[in-house]
Design a protein around this motif. Sequence first.
Motif, mmCIF file in Angstrom:
data_model
loop_
_atom_site.group_PDB
_atom_site.id
_atom_site.type_symbol
_atom_site.label_atom_id
_atom_site.label_comp_id
_atom_site.label_asym_id
_atom_site.label_seq_id
_atom_site.Cartn_x
_atom_site.Cartn_y
_atom_site.Cartn_z
ATOM 1 N N GLN A 185 0.791 -1.225 0.000
ATOM 2 C CA GLN A 185 0.000 0.000 0.000
ATOM 3 C C GLN A 185 0.825 1.276 0.000
ATOM 4 O O GLN A 185 0.275 2.362 -0.109
ATOM 5 N N ARG B 154 -7.372 5.026 -4.238
ATOM 6 C CA ARG B 154 -7.407 4.372 -5.553
ATOM 7 C C ARG B 154 -6.049 4.316 -6.223
ATOM 8 O O ARG B 154 -5.835 3.502 -7.121
ATOM 9 N N ASN B 155 -5.125 5.165 -5.815
ATOM 10 C CA ASN B 155 -3.844 5.279 -6.514
ATOM 11 C C ASN B 155 -2.687 4.856 -5.628
ATOM 12 O O ASN B 155 -2.666 5.175 -4.439
ATOM 13 N N ASP C 111 -4.160 8.661 -2.611
ATOM 14 C CA ASP C 111 -5.538 8.408 -2.218
ATOM 15 C C ASP C 111 -5.785 6.909 -2.320
ATOM 16 O O ASP C 111 -4.920 6.139 -2.745
#
Length: 235
Positions: free
Chosen positions: A95, A123-124, A121
Amino acid sequence: VGTSGAGMVRIEKTGTALPGRQAPPQTLTVQNGLPSDFVRRLLPDGSGMWIGTTVGLAYFDGQKSIALDETHEPWPVRDLLSDSQGGLWMVNKEQGLVHYQRHQVIEKSGELPWQMVRFPDARNPTPAPLWSMTQDAHGRLWLGATSAVFVFDGTTFQRWPAAGLSNTDRIVQLLFDDAQQIWFRSDEAIGCLNFRDGTPAWSLLKIPRIAWLQATPQREILAASESGLYRLRAP
């Protein structure tokens, strides 16, 4: 004490628990709350201990450990850093850069007291694989990556490519000294990064097989190697 195969072991003087209080566990393992018995990072805070393992993060409050990822999927914790609000910065394999911040109010019974936020964020992914981190006097995070250092100001990442390191070398430790220069340890080298002229200047030192770097209370930097203990000074 963190170990590589037996969880976390408490070492203390022989004694009994205070009246009305249960004695804390002497060993923390998978059986009593850790995500894994392979402990990689320990970071105490004001009321307990953050525990980073090869399978995720846990928090030990002095009586019990709380796993912060219940899926128990491998996502090795690489580095931990406390913030000033009782939260935690973490870098891990899957992550990247993650922040755990405390909830103001716990709404449901059993709800974890921390909320996870991923950067940039959810999603990225973080711009690169990250291995280490430290924080400067302005609150910015400095992040060790593969053959580069990133600076994160809370919104954006800025990349500083490493000079003199191979393109596969991982920067696995970062420390500031009293002059606010960054010392780094990588798989291949040890060195210093300074910004006297506004741009990063990389300096490498020829010391074989550095095991770790440690800052003293005076912010001097010590390096332990197979050839002895060194006090480091910038070239």
